[in-house]
Design an enzyme around this catalytic site. Structure first.
Site, PDB file in Angstrom:
ATOM      1  N   GLY A  60       0.943  -1.431  -0.124  1.00 11.60           N
ATOM      2  CA  GLY A  60       0.115  -0.303   0.173  1.00 11.60           C
ATOM      3  C   GLY A  60       1.030   1.517   0.361  1.00 11.60           C
ATOM      4  O   GLY A  60       1.914   0.845   0.246  1.00 11.60           O
ATOM      5  N   CYS A  87       5.572  -6.690   1.845  1.00 13.82           N
ATOM      6  CA  CYS A  87       5.635  -5.247   1.501  1.00 13.82           C
ATOM      7  C   CYS A  87       4.655  -4.723   2.817  1.00 13.82           C
ATOM      8  O   CYS A  87       5.282  -4.904   3.710  1.00 13.82           O
ATOM      9  CB  CYS A  87       5.442  -4.115   0.182  1.00 13.82           C
ATOM     10  SG  CYS A  87       6.618  -2.775   0.585  1.00 13.82           S
ATOM     11  N   TYR A  88       3.579  -3.290   2.644  1.00 14.63           N
ATOM     12  CA  TYR A  88       3.338  -3.035   3.649  1.00 14.63           C
ATOM     13  C   TYR A  88       2.638  -4.494   4.744  1.00 14.63           C
ATOM     14  O   TYR A  88       2.633  -3.429   5.772  1.00 14.63           O
ATOM     15  CB  TYR A  88       1.519  -1.982   3.131  1.00 14.63           C
ATOM     16  CG  TYR A  88       1.290  -1.107   3.973  1.00 14.63           C
ATOM     17  CD1 TYR A  88       1.678  -0.266   4.812  1.00 14.63           C
ATOM     18  CD2 TYR A  88       0.627  -2.047   4.220  1.00 14.63           C
ATOM     19  CE1 TYR A  88       0.910   1.002   5.570  1.00 14.63           C
ATOM     20  CE2 TYR A  88      -0.683  -1.177   5.667  1.00 14.63           C
ATOM     21  CZ  TYR A  88      -0.492   0.117   5.792  1.00 14.63           C
ATOM     22  OH  TYR A  88      -0.888   0.969   6.839  1.00 14.63           O
ATOM     23  N   HIS A 174       8.230  -7.559  -2.973  1.00 10.94           N
ATOM     24  CA  HIS A 174       6.907  -8.270  -4.076  1.00 10.94           C
ATOM     25  C   HIS A 174       7.128  -9.207  -4.463  1.00 10.94           C
ATOM     26  O   HIS A 174       8.204  -9.142  -6.221  1.00 10.94           O
ATOM     27  CB  HIS A 174       6.591  -6.844  -5.155  1.00 10.94           C
ATOM     28  CG  HIS A 174       6.493  -5.400  -4.317  1.00 10.94           C
ATOM     29  ND1 HIS A 174       4.790  -5.652  -3.894  1.00 10.94           N
ATOM     30  CD2 HIS A 174       6.316  -4.737  -3.671  1.00 10.94           C
ATOM     31  CE1 HIS A 174       4.794  -4.337  -3.208  1.00 10.94           C
ATOM     32  NE2 HIS A 174       5.625  -3.033  -3.145  1.00 10.94           N
ATOM     33  N   GLU A 176       4.616  -9.966  -6.994  1.00  8.93           N
ATOM     34  CA  GLU A 176       3.614 -10.499  -7.748  1.00  8.93           C
ATOM     35  C   GLU A 176       3.825  -9.787  -9.077  1.00  8.93           C
ATOM     36  O   GLU A 176       3.585  -9.724  -9.710  1.00  8.93           O
ATOM     37  CB  GLU A 176       2.443 -10.316  -7.046  1.00  8.93           C
ATOM     38  CG  GLU A 176       2.595  -8.504  -6.802  1.00  8.93           C
ATOM     39  CD  GLU A 176       2.878  -7.770  -5.580  1.00  8.93           C
ATOM     40  OE1 GLU A 176       3.728  -8.289  -4.533  1.00  8.93           O
ATOM     41  OE2 GLU A 176       2.786  -6.375  -5.187  1.00  8.93           O
ATOM     42  N   ASP A 232     -16.582  -8.859 -23.723  1.00  8.11           N
ATOM     43  CA  ASP A 232     -17.387  -9.274 -22.380  1.00  8.11           C
ATOM     44  C   ASP A 232     -18.684 -10.020 -22.831  1.00  8.11           C
ATOM     45  O   ASP A 232     -19.683 -10.925 -22.425  1.00  8.11           O
ATOM     46  CB  ASP A 232     -17.650  -7.953 -21.214  1.00  8.11           C
ATOM     47  CG  ASP A 232     -16.196  -7.468 -21.068  1.00  8.11           C
ATOM     48  OD1 ASP A 232     -14.934  -8.159 -21.342  1.00  8.11           O
ATOM     49  OD2 ASP A 232     -15.921  -6.631 -20.401  1.00  8.11           O
ATOM     50  N   LYS A 395     -10.138  -9.898 -16.350  1.00  7.04           N
ATOM     51  CA  LYS A 395     -10.656  -8.892 -18.274  1.00  7.04           C
ATOM     52  C   LYS A 395      -9.490 -10.323 -19.386  1.00  7.04           C
ATOM     53  O   LYS A 395      -9.911 -11.741 -20.036  1.00  7.04           O
ATOM     54  CB  LYS A 395     -10.178  -8.191 -18.500  1.00  7.04           C
ATOM     55  CG  LYS A 395      -9.978  -7.521 -19.841  1.00  7.04           C
ATOM     56  CD  LYS A 395     -11.669  -7.000 -20.280  1.00  7.04           C
ATOM     57  CE  LYS A 395     -11.596  -6.644 -22.152  1.00  7.04           C
ATOM     58  NZ  LYS A 395     -13.252  -6.467 -22.099  1.00  7.04           N
TER      59      LYS A 395
END
Ligand code: XMP
Length: 539
Positions: A60, A87-88, A174, A176, A232, A395
């Site tokens: 964050g 992290c945060y 991180h 990710e 979509d 998506k």
């Protein structure tokens, strides 16, 4: 109705701000584990009620030493559910559990080297040294009681920590982001070994579960779906069709403002390939009449939106007359405000709502039609209940599901297209002639972008038709005709965008083809405006 719920408990990703959580949630799903994003203000009992397999605290933008800084109900630490703080998130759990986080004045941003200093089950696949991605100002200086530090970086003495008894882990870096070379392996160890989450979130199992959910929701009632030509609505329609077959009727309104070949492709795919009951409304004349003489961008949008709804409403009423109202007690196509016996809305409408819309709306159960959506603002007396088979999906997952369902690549990978269609790219009056000029120029832009292999890289690439004419010379004659503007942008989410640096050779090819092949155009320009300050569309 919330789709799913997924049979296994989710891994909850707690959002501590700035959308860091979305990337983590996507990475978890790439490991085939179902994840959901939750708010840090949810209480421990709210979180535990979802029977999570594990919990990940996101990074964050704040510092834990600021007040106020986002925090979490500390009761979660005693729950026995495995926790990974990133992290945060790592700093927060350190602070809440009695360790220390200091402002060292030496932040780390970007790539750095991580040295493993202790054994930890999340580092099973890691070498002693490895590249990781950091973005922090504060640093953990003292680990809480019961924790051990397991890795360090030049400017983070405690770059990883864990409490073996409570299965609580923290990493300062991180995992990710792709720059952390072993990030994926770390997340997989946490998900599979620590949380014991099965890798069951696959495209075919997503389809299976949503097919079942649609069947459970609609029973034997007829269902309506507005196709826009976009990905979509196409995937939602294909999925619902797989679930209920002939109960589904799709409506495609050709406004005369569609891209080249779009209508043929919708016909080909849905009527001929999928054998879906498709109502193709050819309404170009009505749209052009309504738009005659109108030049104000907002007025154009409003006219198109309202006419679309009116036409959709007409089709819905016709279908009620034709197909009846489904079986007793079920929803139906009734478009006259009739409610069924339970006071429930009557009729079902498929909506291609995606997970990011659900997160943005602030509630996993909110089911409102977005006003800018192609089928936006349906009148109250068209009391549809929404069928939203994509509401759990990002998506990229929608695209993968679309491929799995057999939709053509061209639809699955199509760039976004605005609801009002070409009208927002025709500055000034929208006439059939001007729409045709733009459609032809646009087809060339898209074809050349595809030939150059750039179509998927770009967020959007299209042609715009300004309301001016300029002087040119072709052959021996003077011309006085429209310019066409090429607009191509890169973006992650359309909130911001950068103009694409297209190769000169490609621009040259587009320019000469447009001028040679599109009657009424004698000049080609390139839009080199980012967003902000520009918008992606011209109107
Ligand atoms: P702007 O032009 O605001 O567009 O930068 C951001 C993104 O939204 C799309 N867009 C629309 N989509 N209905 C839609 O469904 C609309 O009225 C509409 N207007 C803009 C635009 O194509 C871009 O991707």
């Amino acid at each position: 109705m919330t789709y799913g719920p997924w049979p296994e408990g989710p891994v909850l990703v707690v959002d501590f701000g700035a959308q860091y959580a979305q990337l983590i949630a996507r990475r978890v799903r790439e490991a085939h584990v179902y994840s959901e994003i939750v708010n840090h203000t949810d209480t421990a009992s709210q979180l535990l009620a979802r029977k999570p397999a594990g919990i990940i605290f996101s990074g964050g933008p704040k510092s834990v030493n600021e007040t106020p800084a986002p925090t979490i109900d500390p009761a979660i630490y005693a729950s026995g559910v495995p926790i990974l703080g990133i992290c945060y998130g790592a700093q927060l759990l350190t602070q809440q559990l009695g360790g220390e986080v200091a402002r060292t004045g030496r932040g780390e941003y970007g790539r750095t080297n991580l040295t493993i200093s202790g054994s930890s089950p999340i580092f099973t696949d890691w070498p002693g040294e490895s590249e990781v991605w950091m973005s922090h100002g504060d640093a953990i200086t003292t680990v809480p009681e019961g924790f051990v530090a397991t890795a360090s970086c030049p400017d983070a003495p405690v770059a990883a920590l864990h409490d073996p008894d409570r299965a609580i882990f923290g990493v300062q870096f991180h995992p990710e982001v792709v720059h952390t070379t072993k990030g994926r392996e770390l997340l997989e160890r946490f998900l599979y070994d620590i949380c014991g989450a099965p890798p069951s979130w696959t495209h075919s199992s997503i389809i299976e579960s949503q097919v079942q959910a649609v069947r459970n929701q609609v029973g034997s009632s007829p269902v309506l779906c507005a196709l826009s030509g976009g990905v979509d609505s196409a995937v939602a329609a294909a999925l619902v069709h797989k679930a209920i077959g002939d109960q589904l009727t799709c409506v495609y309104v050709d406004t005369g403002l569609m891209r080249a070949n779009e209508s043929e492709q919708v016909e080909d795919t849905f009527r001929r390939q999928f054998h879906i009951d498709l109502v193709h409304v050819k309404a170009a004349d009505r749209f052009f009449s309504a738009l005659a003489g109108v030049t104000d961008p907002e007025a154009k949008r409003k006219i198109i939106g309202e006419l679309f709804i009116r036409i959709f409403e007409e089709v819905a009423r016709d279908l009620v007359a034709e197909k009846g109202t489904g079986t007793e007690g079920d929803g139906n196509f009734a478009g006259d405000g009739v409610e069924n016996g339970d006071g429930e809305p009557a009729g079902y409408l498929v909506q291609g709502t995606l997970y990011p819309d659900v997160i943005e709306s602030g509630s996993a159960t909110a089911a409102t039609i977005k006003s800018h959506h192609n089928v936006g603002g349906l009148p109250d007396d068209l009391a549809f209940d929404l069928v939203e088979p994509l509401r759990l999906l990002f998506k990229d997952e929608v695209r993968a599901v679309g491929e799995e369902l057999g939709l053509p690549h061209e639809i699955v990978w199509r760039q976004p297209f605005p609801g009002p269609g070409l009208a927002v790219r025709i500055v000034g009056e929208v006439t059939p002639e001007r729409a045709e000029i733009l459609r032809n120029a646009d087809a060339i832009v898209v074809e050349e972008i595809r030939n150059a292999g750039l179509y998927r890289e770009l967020w959007q690439s299209f042609a715009v038709l300004p309301a001016v004419r300029t002087v040119g010379v072709m052959g021996d004659g003077r011309t006085y005709a429209y310019p066409v503007v090429i607009r191509a942008v890169t973006s992650d989410d359309a909130m911001t965008a950068d103009w694409a640096r297209l190769p000169y050779d490609l621009l040259e090819k587009m320019s000469s083809r447009i001028i040679n092949e599109v009657e009424g155009v004698n000049r080609v320009a390139l839009d080199i405006t980012s967003k902000p300050p520009g918008t992606i569309e011209w109107e």
